[in-house]
Design a protein around this motif. Structure first.
Motif, PDB file in Angstrom:
ATOM      1  N   VAL A 130      33.197   8.386 -53.940  1.00 21.44           N
ATOM      2  CA  VAL A 130      31.662   8.864 -54.616  1.00 21.44           C
ATOM      3  C   VAL A 130      32.149   8.264 -56.089  1.00 21.44           C
ATOM      4  O   VAL A 130      30.923   7.839 -56.491  1.00 21.44           O
ATOM      5  CB  VAL A 130      31.650  10.442 -54.156  1.00 21.44           C
ATOM      6  N   MET A 131      32.902   8.619 -56.195  1.00 19.68           N
ATOM      7  CA  MET A 131      33.413   8.769 -58.138  1.00 19.68           C
ATOM      8  C   MET A 131      33.351   7.518 -59.031  1.00 19.68           C
ATOM      9  O   MET A 131      32.347   6.615 -59.365  1.00 19.68           O
ATOM     10  CB  MET A 131      34.641   8.764 -58.413  1.00 19.68           C
ATOM     11  N   ALA A 132      33.970   6.317 -57.787  1.00 23.01           N
ATOM     12  CA  ALA A 132      34.247   4.478 -57.346  1.00 23.01           C
ATOM     13  C   ALA A 132      32.185   4.358 -57.474  1.00 23.01           C
ATOM     14  O   ALA A 132      31.463   3.693 -58.051  1.00 23.01           O
ATOM     15  CB  ALA A 132      34.467   3.631 -56.841  1.00 23.01           C
ATOM     16  N   LEU A 133      31.166   4.760 -56.093  1.00 25.20           N
ATOM     17  CA  LEU A 133      30.285   4.678 -56.091  1.00 25.20           C
ATOM     18  C   LEU A 133      29.148   5.037 -57.514  1.00 25.20           C
ATOM     19  O   LEU A 133      28.179   4.486 -57.591  1.00 25.20           O
ATOM     20  CB  LEU A 133      29.622   5.221 -54.684  1.00 25.20           C
ATOM     21  N   CYS A 134      29.339   6.190 -58.008  1.00 26.66           N
ATOM     22  CA  CYS A 134      28.698   6.504 -59.203  1.00 26.66           C
ATOM     23  C   CYS A 134      29.123   5.267 -59.972  1.00 26.66           C
ATOM     24  O   CYS A 134      27.955   4.857 -60.595  1.00 26.66           O
ATOM     25  CB  CYS A 134      28.797   8.078 -59.523  1.00 26.66           C
ATOM     26  N   ALA A 135      30.325   5.435 -60.506  1.00 26.81           N
ATOM     27  CA  ALA A 135      30.491   3.959 -61.363  1.00 26.81           C
ATOM     28  C   ALA A 135      29.642   2.510 -61.225  1.00 26.81           C
ATOM     29  O   ALA A 135      28.905   2.295 -62.181  1.00 26.81           O
ATOM     30  CB  ALA A 135      31.565   4.141 -61.619  1.00 26.81           C
ATOM     31  N   ARG A 136      29.777   2.395 -60.097  1.00 28.68           N
ATOM     32  CA  ARG A 136      29.330   1.246 -59.385  1.00 28.68           C
ATOM     33  C   ARG A 136      27.459   1.249 -60.422  1.00 28.68           C
ATOM     34  O   ARG A 136      27.050   0.027 -60.311  1.00 28.68           O
ATOM     35  CB  ARG A 136      29.347   0.392 -58.547  1.00 28.68           C
ATOM     36  N   SER A 137      26.619   2.190 -59.135  1.00 23.79           N
ATOM     37  CA  SER A 137      25.514   2.479 -59.768  1.00 23.79           C
ATOM     38  C   SER A 137      24.901   2.017 -61.238  1.00 23.79           C
ATOM     39  O   SER A 137      23.563   1.762 -61.194  1.00 23.79           O
ATOM     40  CB  SER A 137      25.234   3.506 -59.041  1.00 23.79           C
ATOM     41  N   VAL A 138      26.070   2.092 -61.923  1.00 21.94           N
ATOM     42  CA  VAL A 138      25.866   2.224 -63.689  1.00 21.94           C
ATOM     43  C   VAL A 138      25.877   0.828 -64.429  1.00 21.94           C
ATOM     44  O   VAL A 138      26.132   0.159 -64.925  1.00 21.94           O
ATOM     45  CB  VAL A 138      25.273   3.211 -64.308  1.00 21.94           C
ATOM     46  N   ALA A 139      26.954  -0.108 -63.456  1.00 22.51           N
ATOM     47  CA  ALA A 139      27.553  -1.561 -63.569  1.00 22.51           C
ATOM     48  C   ALA A 139      26.418  -2.459 -64.441  1.00 22.51           C
ATOM     49  O   ALA A 139      25.481  -2.401 -64.163  1.00 22.51           O
ATOM     50  CB  ALA A 139      28.211  -1.838 -62.556  1.00 22.51           C
ATOM     51  N   GLY A 140      26.978  -3.158 -65.727  1.00 23.03           N
ATOM     52  CA  GLY A 140      25.666  -3.492 -66.447  1.00 23.03           C
ATOM     53  C   GLY A 140      24.718  -2.819 -67.623  1.00 23.03           C
ATOM     54  O   GLY A 140      24.291  -3.650 -67.936  1.00 23.03           O
ATOM     55  N   ARG A 141      24.355  -1.736 -66.923  1.00 20.13           N
ATOM     56  CA  ARG A 141      23.550  -0.870 -68.176  1.00 20.13           C
ATOM     57  C   ARG A 141      24.465  -0.310 -69.094  1.00 20.13           C
ATOM     58  O   ARG A 141      24.082  -0.102 -70.176  1.00 20.13           O
ATOM     59  CB  ARG A 141      22.541   0.077 -67.597  1.00 20.13           C
ATOM     60  N   LEU A 142      25.656  -0.046 -68.436  1.00 19.07           N
ATOM     61  CA  LEU A 142      26.365   0.892 -69.036  1.00 19.07           C
ATOM     62  C   LEU A 142      28.151   0.219 -70.199  1.00 19.07           C
ATOM     63  O   LEU A 142      28.289  -0.202 -68.931  1.00 19.07           O
ATOM     64  CB  LEU A 142      26.512   2.739 -68.513  1.00 19.07           C
ATOM     65  N   SER A 143      28.541  -0.047 -70.647  1.00 14.40           N
ATOM     66  CA  SER A 143      29.614   0.098 -71.277  1.00 14.40           C
ATOM     67  C   SER A 143      30.095   0.687 -70.280  1.00 14.40           C
ATOM     68  O   SER A 143      30.716   1.906 -70.193  1.00 14.40           O
ATOM     69  CB  SER A 143      30.351  -0.672 -72.311  1.00 14.40           C
ATOM     70  N   VAL A 144      31.785   0.298 -70.057  1.00 12.21           N
ATOM     71  CA  VAL A 144      32.903   0.637 -69.762  1.00 12.21           C
ATOM     72  C   VAL A 144      33.368   1.564 -70.125  1.00 12.21           C
ATOM     73  O   VAL A 144      33.779   2.915 -69.745  1.00 12.21           O
ATOM     74  CB  VAL A 144      33.763  -0.926 -68.526  1.00 12.21           C
ATOM     75  N   GLY A 145      33.236   1.529 -71.183  1.00 12.37           N
ATOM     76  CA  GLY A 145      33.955   2.694 -72.437  1.00 12.37           C
ATOM     77  C   GLY A 145      33.059   3.469 -72.145  1.00 12.37           C
ATOM     78  O   GLY A 145      33.450   4.770 -72.657  1.00 12.37           O
TER      79      GLY A 145
ATOM     80  N   ALA B 262      38.684   2.628 -47.706  1.00  5.79           N
ATOM     81  CA  ALA B 262      38.047   2.879 -46.770  1.00  5.79           C
ATOM     82  C   ALA B 262      36.622   3.370 -47.049  1.00  5.79           C
ATOM     83  O   ALA B 262      35.531   2.463 -46.609  1.00  5.79           O
ATOM     84  CB  ALA B 262      38.904   2.788 -45.753  1.00  5.79           C
ATOM     85  N   PHE B 263      36.748   3.824 -47.709  1.00  2.00           N
ATOM     86  CA  PHE B 263      35.380   5.477 -48.274  1.00  2.00           C
ATOM     87  C   PHE B 263      34.578   4.148 -48.839  1.00  2.00           C
ATOM     88  O   PHE B 263      33.417   4.075 -48.636  1.00  2.00           O
ATOM     89  CB  PHE B 263      36.208   6.104 -48.588  1.00  2.00           C
ATOM     90  N   SER B 264      35.351   3.514 -50.189  1.00  2.00           N
ATOM     91  CA  SER B 264      34.308   2.763 -51.163  1.00  2.00           C
ATOM     92  C   SER B 264      34.114   1.502 -50.290  1.00  2.00           C
ATOM     93  O   SER B 264      32.692   1.667 -50.498  1.00  2.00           O
ATOM     94  CB  SER B 264      35.515   2.600 -51.907  1.00  2.00           C
ATOM     95  N   TRP B 265      34.685   0.909 -49.728  1.00  2.00           N
ATOM     96  CA  TRP B 265      34.008  -0.407 -49.504  1.00  2.00           C
ATOM     97  C   TRP B 265      32.523   0.351 -48.019  1.00  2.00           C
ATOM     98  O   TRP B 265      31.347  -0.160 -48.162  1.00  2.00           O
ATOM     99  CB  TRP B 265      35.099  -0.905 -48.157  1.00  2.00           C
ATOM    100  N   LEU B 266      32.571   1.466 -47.219  1.00  2.00           N
ATOM    101  CA  LEU B 266      31.659   2.004 -46.756  1.00  2.00           C
ATOM    102  C   LEU B 266      30.412   2.573 -47.032  1.00  2.00           C
ATOM    103  O   LEU B 266      29.328   2.260 -47.002  1.00  2.00           O
ATOM    104  CB  LEU B 266      32.250   3.251 -45.144  1.00  2.00           C
ATOM    105  N   LEU B 267      30.529   3.221 -48.129  1.00  2.00           N
ATOM    106  CA  LEU B 267      29.627   3.698 -49.029  1.00  2.00           C
ATOM    107  C   LEU B 267      28.961   2.690 -49.658  1.00  2.00           C
ATOM    108  O   LEU B 267      27.815   2.410 -50.269  1.00  2.00           O
ATOM    109  CB  LEU B 267      29.791   4.970 -49.884  1.00  2.00           C
ATOM    110  N   GLY B 268      29.801   1.757 -50.012  1.00  2.00           N
ATOM    111  CA  GLY B 268      29.152   0.702 -50.590  1.00  2.00           C
ATOM    112  C   GLY B 268      28.274  -0.333 -50.069  1.00  2.00           C
ATOM    113  O   GLY B 268      26.988  -1.095 -50.625  1.00  2.00           O
ATOM    114  N   ALA B 269      28.991  -0.623 -48.664  1.00  2.00           N
ATOM    115  CA  ALA B 269      27.950  -1.197 -47.828  1.00  2.00           C
ATOM    116  C   ALA B 269      26.407  -0.678 -47.161  1.00  2.00           C
ATOM    117  O   ALA B 269      25.925  -1.158 -47.760  1.00  2.00           O
ATOM    118  CB  ALA B 269      28.579  -1.338 -46.358  1.00  2.00           C
ATOM    119  N   LEU B 270      26.609   0.858 -47.630  1.00  2.00           N
ATOM    120  CA  LEU B 270      25.351   1.832 -46.621  1.00  2.00           C
ATOM    121  C   LEU B 270      24.387   1.895 -47.909  1.00  2.00           C
ATOM    122  O   LEU B 270      23.101   2.160 -47.452  1.00  2.00           O
ATOM    123  CB  LEU B 270      26.593   3.137 -46.095  1.00  2.00           C
ATOM    124  N   LEU B 271      25.057   1.863 -49.246  1.00  2.00           N
ATOM    125  CA  LEU B 271      24.559   2.612 -50.063  1.00  2.00           C
ATOM    126  C   LEU B 271      24.164   1.555 -51.349  1.00  2.00           C
ATOM    127  O   LEU B 271      22.910   2.302 -51.557  1.00  2.00           O
ATOM    128  CB  LEU B 271      25.109   3.783 -50.549  1.00  2.00           C
TER     129      LEU B 271
END
Length: 298
Positions: A23-38, A250-259
């Protein structure tokens, strides 16, 4: 941590932790490109520190740092790992980024044998091989899908994250004998924030209201995941813990595909199933079901 029945400690808790890390990785991915990694890294660790600022007074106890050097190393290794992990998420889809990070059990298992003198039985070793092979299948499916992982910055960042994660887990395992989970988590958040702050200030991007909820999700899910993970690692070896946390890809891949609508290749589905099979086998759940317990002699 509240009292937890013995049968639910260790691997069962690590399954819950793996889901929250996804879930954390999914949330981080949702702001990728809009905020810096830092910025994303600092948000994660700042929320963790706020949680601990309430947690310690609530339980009426101060942080314990019995071995300050090892305590600091756990935070430094962990903070560096999260930064490179979020860099991989920023440049790759959430599935392959998480899978690259998930290679850390290889490093942790090897270091655990030589440093912590941990034993690896046949089930554990074969389970580790199976989960690693499953992760490799998913990575290969991504390459086949047209995304090169060999020379990109994201791939190198994922590899660096795995290496540092393995070292951080070994430090965590060494500390859990005389240091509570919250004190170890404090090291992680404090040094992680220090690690990410210069990068956030160097590449600061404007925040908007629609980014606050994903950032809060990054912080809260990571607090839940890390506290459970740190507690559970006191009841398993580094290798066993590494096998169970292979469920995170496995969880990350599934959440990324679904959401997020990220591509889901058939080979990646097979790889995820192999990962989960390796978890069940390596932790001894399947062997206990297939091999009947010996009866006491009369």
């Amino acid at each position: 941590m509240p009292h937890i029945p013995e049968r639910l400690r260790g691997s069962p808790l690590l399954v819950v932790s793996s889901l929250m890390f996804a879930v954390m990785a999914l949330c981080a991915r949702s702001v990728a490109g809009r905020l810096s990694v830092g910025q994303v890294v600092c948000a994660r660790f700042a929320i963790g520190l706020v949680f601990l600022a309430f947690y310690f007074p609530l339980i009426g106890r101060r942080p314990r740092m019995g071995r300050p050097g090892l305590w600091a190393l756990r935070g430094i290794f962990g903070g560096g790992s999260v930064y490179f992990y979020f860099m991989a998420i920023d440049r790759l889809a959430v599935g392959p980024a998480t899978l690259l990070n998930a290679c850390w059990p290889i490093c942790a298992a090897i270091l655990g044998i030589f440093i912590l003198k941990e034993q690896v039985n046949g089930y554990l070793a074969s389970g580790l091989v199976a989960t690693t092979f499953g992760a490799g299948l998913v990575i290969w499916s991504t390459v086949q899908g047209g995304m090169s992982l060999t020379l990109g910055v994201g791939a190198w960042a994922g590899a660096a994250s795995a290496l540092l994660s393995g070292a951080a887990v070994i430090a965590l395992r060494a500390l859990r004998g005389d240091t509570d989970a919250a004190s170890i988590f404090l090291s992680f958040c404090f040094f992680g924030l220090l690690f990410g702050l210069p990068f956030a200030l160097q590449d600061w991007r404007p925040l908007s209201w629609d980014m606050l909820l994903p950032l809060l999700g990054v912080g809260l899910s990571s607090v839940i995941a890390q506290m459970i993970f740190t507690y559970a690692m006191g009841y398993v070896t580094a290798a066993a813990g590494g096998i169970t946390t292979q469920l995170t890809p496995a969880f990350s891949w599934l959440l990324g595909a679904l959401l997020l609508g990220e591509p889901l290749q058939p080979l990646s589905v097979l790889g995820s199933l192999v990962c989960m099979g390796g978890v069940l086998w390596g932790t001894g759940l399947v062997p206990r079901l297939l091999i009947p317990a010996s009866r006491p002699s009369s």
